[in-house]
Design a protein around this motif. Structure first.
Motif, PDB file in Angstrom:
ATOM      1  N   SER A  40       0.910  -1.244   0.086  1.00  0.00           N
ATOM      2  CA  SER A  40      -0.026  -0.031   0.070  1.00  0.00           C
ATOM      3  C   SER A  40       0.665   1.211  -0.095  1.00  0.00           C
ATOM      4  O   SER A  40       0.439   2.220  -0.634  1.00  0.00           O
ATOM      5  CB  SER A  40      -0.963  -0.090   1.291  1.00  0.00           C
ATOM      6  OG  SER A  40      -0.320   0.102   2.505  1.00  0.00           O
ATOM      7  N   LYS A  43       1.996   1.711  -3.485  1.00  0.00           N
ATOM      8  CA  LYS A  43       0.895   2.134  -4.217  1.00  0.00           C
ATOM      9  C   LYS A  43       0.696   3.638  -4.203  1.00  0.00           C
ATOM     10  O   LYS A  43       0.450   4.459  -5.165  1.00  0.00           O
ATOM     11  CB  LYS A  43      -0.417   1.404  -4.254  1.00  0.00           C
ATOM     12  CG  LYS A  43      -1.575   1.811  -4.990  1.00  0.00           C
ATOM     13  CD  LYS A  43      -2.694   0.969  -4.441  1.00  0.00           C
ATOM     14  CE  LYS A  43      -3.714   1.392  -5.716  1.00  0.00           C
ATOM     15  NZ  LYS A  43      -4.963   1.854  -4.828  1.00  0.00           N
ATOM     16  N   GLU A  44       0.730   4.142  -3.030  1.00  0.00           N
ATOM     17  CA  GLU A  44       0.312   5.470  -2.602  1.00  0.00           C
ATOM     18  C   GLU A  44       1.701   6.584  -3.067  1.00  0.00           C
ATOM     19  O   GLU A  44       1.529   7.557  -3.783  1.00  0.00           O
ATOM     20  CB  GLU A  44       0.440   5.647  -1.019  1.00  0.00           C
ATOM     21  CG  GLU A  44      -0.883   5.333  -0.338  1.00  0.00           C
ATOM     22  CD  GLU A  44      -0.804   5.454   1.025  1.00  0.00           C
ATOM     23  OE1 GLU A  44      -0.020   6.410   1.669  1.00  0.00           O
ATOM     24  OE2 GLU A  44      -1.432   4.792   1.797  1.00  0.00           O
ATOM     25  N   LYS A  46       3.304   5.714  -6.059  1.00  0.00           N
ATOM     26  CA  LYS A  46       3.193   5.805  -7.370  1.00  0.00           C
ATOM     27  C   LYS A  46       1.954   6.794  -7.711  1.00  0.00           C
ATOM     28  O   LYS A  46       2.242   7.567  -8.662  1.00  0.00           O
ATOM     29  CB  LYS A  46       2.804   4.183  -7.973  1.00  0.00           C
ATOM     30  CG  LYS A  46       4.117   3.458  -7.905  1.00  0.00           C
ATOM     31  CD  LYS A  46       3.574   2.045  -8.603  1.00  0.00           C
ATOM     32  CE  LYS A  46       4.669   1.113  -8.795  1.00  0.00           C
ATOM     33  NZ  LYS A  46       4.433  -0.090  -9.286  1.00  0.00           N
ATOM     34  N   ASP A  47       0.905   6.759  -6.924  1.00  0.00           N
ATOM     35  CA  ASP A  47      -0.089   7.802  -7.317  1.00  0.00           C
ATOM     36  C   ASP A  47       0.359   9.014  -6.863  1.00  0.00           C
ATOM     37  O   ASP A  47       0.115   9.906  -7.847  1.00  0.00           O
ATOM     38  CB  ASP A  47      -1.147   7.065  -6.111  1.00  0.00           C
ATOM     39  CG  ASP A  47      -2.074   5.992  -6.429  1.00  0.00           C
ATOM     40  OD1 ASP A  47      -1.781   5.606  -7.630  1.00  0.00           O
ATOM     41  OD2 ASP A  47      -2.730   5.516  -5.631  1.00  0.00           O
ATOM     42  N   ALA A  48       1.088   9.321  -6.078  1.00  0.00           N
ATOM     43  CA  ALA A  48       1.365  10.751  -5.802  1.00  0.00           C
ATOM     44  C   ALA A  48       2.567  11.197  -6.621  1.00  0.00           C
ATOM     45  O   ALA A  48       2.619  12.332  -7.163  1.00  0.00           O
ATOM     46  CB  ALA A  48       2.142  10.935  -4.347  1.00  0.00           C
ATOM     47  N   SER A  49       3.315  10.089  -7.350  1.00  0.00           N
ATOM     48  CA  SER A  49       4.264  10.739  -8.362  1.00  0.00           C
ATOM     49  C   SER A  49       3.606  11.140  -9.511  1.00  0.00           C
ATOM     50  O   SER A  49       3.904  11.785 -10.261  1.00  0.00           O
ATOM     51  CB  SER A  49       5.516   9.649  -8.670  1.00  0.00           C
ATOM     52  OG  SER A  49       4.801   8.425  -8.983  1.00  0.00           O
ATOM     53  N   LYS A  50       2.500  10.033  -9.945  1.00  0.00           N
ATOM     54  CA  LYS A  50       1.907  10.598 -11.015  1.00  0.00           C
ATOM     55  C   LYS A  50       1.037  11.809 -10.904  1.00  0.00           C
ATOM     56  O   LYS A  50       0.638  12.503 -11.918  1.00  0.00           O
ATOM     57  CB  LYS A  50       0.635   9.453 -11.161  1.00  0.00           C
ATOM     58  CG  LYS A  50       1.275   8.041 -11.746  1.00  0.00           C
ATOM     59  CD  LYS A  50       0.158   6.941 -12.084  1.00  0.00           C
ATOM     60  CE  LYS A  50       0.717   5.662 -12.497  1.00  0.00           C
ATOM     61  NZ  LYS A  50      -0.388   4.608 -12.737  1.00  0.00           N
ATOM     62  N   GLU A  51       0.544  12.006  -9.847  1.00  0.00           N
ATOM     63  CA  GLU A  51      -0.260  13.261  -9.743  1.00  0.00           C
ATOM     64  C   GLU A  51       0.817  14.495  -9.610  1.00  0.00           C
ATOM     65  O   GLU A  51       0.555  15.525 -10.384  1.00  0.00           O
ATOM     66  CB  GLU A  51      -0.705  13.356  -8.188  1.00  0.00           C
ATOM     67  CG  GLU A  51      -1.594  14.419  -7.921  1.00  0.00           C
ATOM     68  CD  GLU A  51      -2.112  14.449  -6.438  1.00  0.00           C
ATOM     69  OE1 GLU A  51      -2.216  15.458  -5.530  1.00  0.00           O
ATOM     70  OE2 GLU A  51      -2.858  13.434  -6.180  1.00  0.00           O
ATOM     71  N   GLU A  54       1.383  15.076 -13.611  1.00  0.00           N
ATOM     72  CA  GLU A  54       0.241  15.751 -14.206  1.00  0.00           C
ATOM     73  C   GLU A  54       0.060  16.967 -13.508  1.00  0.00           C
ATOM     74  O   GLU A  54      -0.254  18.064 -14.612  1.00  0.00           O
ATOM     75  CB  GLU A  54      -1.189  14.912 -13.689  1.00  0.00           C
ATOM     76  CG  GLU A  54      -1.451  13.658 -14.180  1.00  0.00           C
ATOM     77  CD  GLU A  54      -2.680  12.879 -13.474  1.00  0.00           C
ATOM     78  OE1 GLU A  54      -3.309  13.424 -12.689  1.00  0.00           O
ATOM     79  OE2 GLU A  54      -2.930  11.635 -13.910  1.00  0.00           O
TER      80      GLU A  54
END
Length: 61
Positions: A40, A43-44, A46-51, A54
């Motif tokens: 987890s 996953k967090e 990766k989500d933060a790096s994608k955000e 963007e």
């Protein structure tokens, strides 16, 4: 051997010893919880790096 080559020097016996040490320290029942938490966390991250990517793209436009 330089300090930068140290991660490449880990062989199968060293990995087996690390796994054995983790089993002895945490026990077999605690390891699934640790892996779930690690998953987890990744996953967090990766989500933060994608955000972040963007938001950088939005600022360029």
């Amino acid at each position: 051997m330089s300090l930068y080559m140290l991660p490449l020097a880990i062989g199968p016996w060293q990995i087996a010893l690390i796994v054995l040490a983790v089993l002895l320290l945490f026990g077999g029942k605690k390891i699934p919880e640790l892996m779930r938490g690690l998953g987890s966390g990744i996953k967090e991250f990766k989500d933060a790096s994608k955000e972040e990517e963007e938001t950088k793209e939005d600022k360029k436009e």
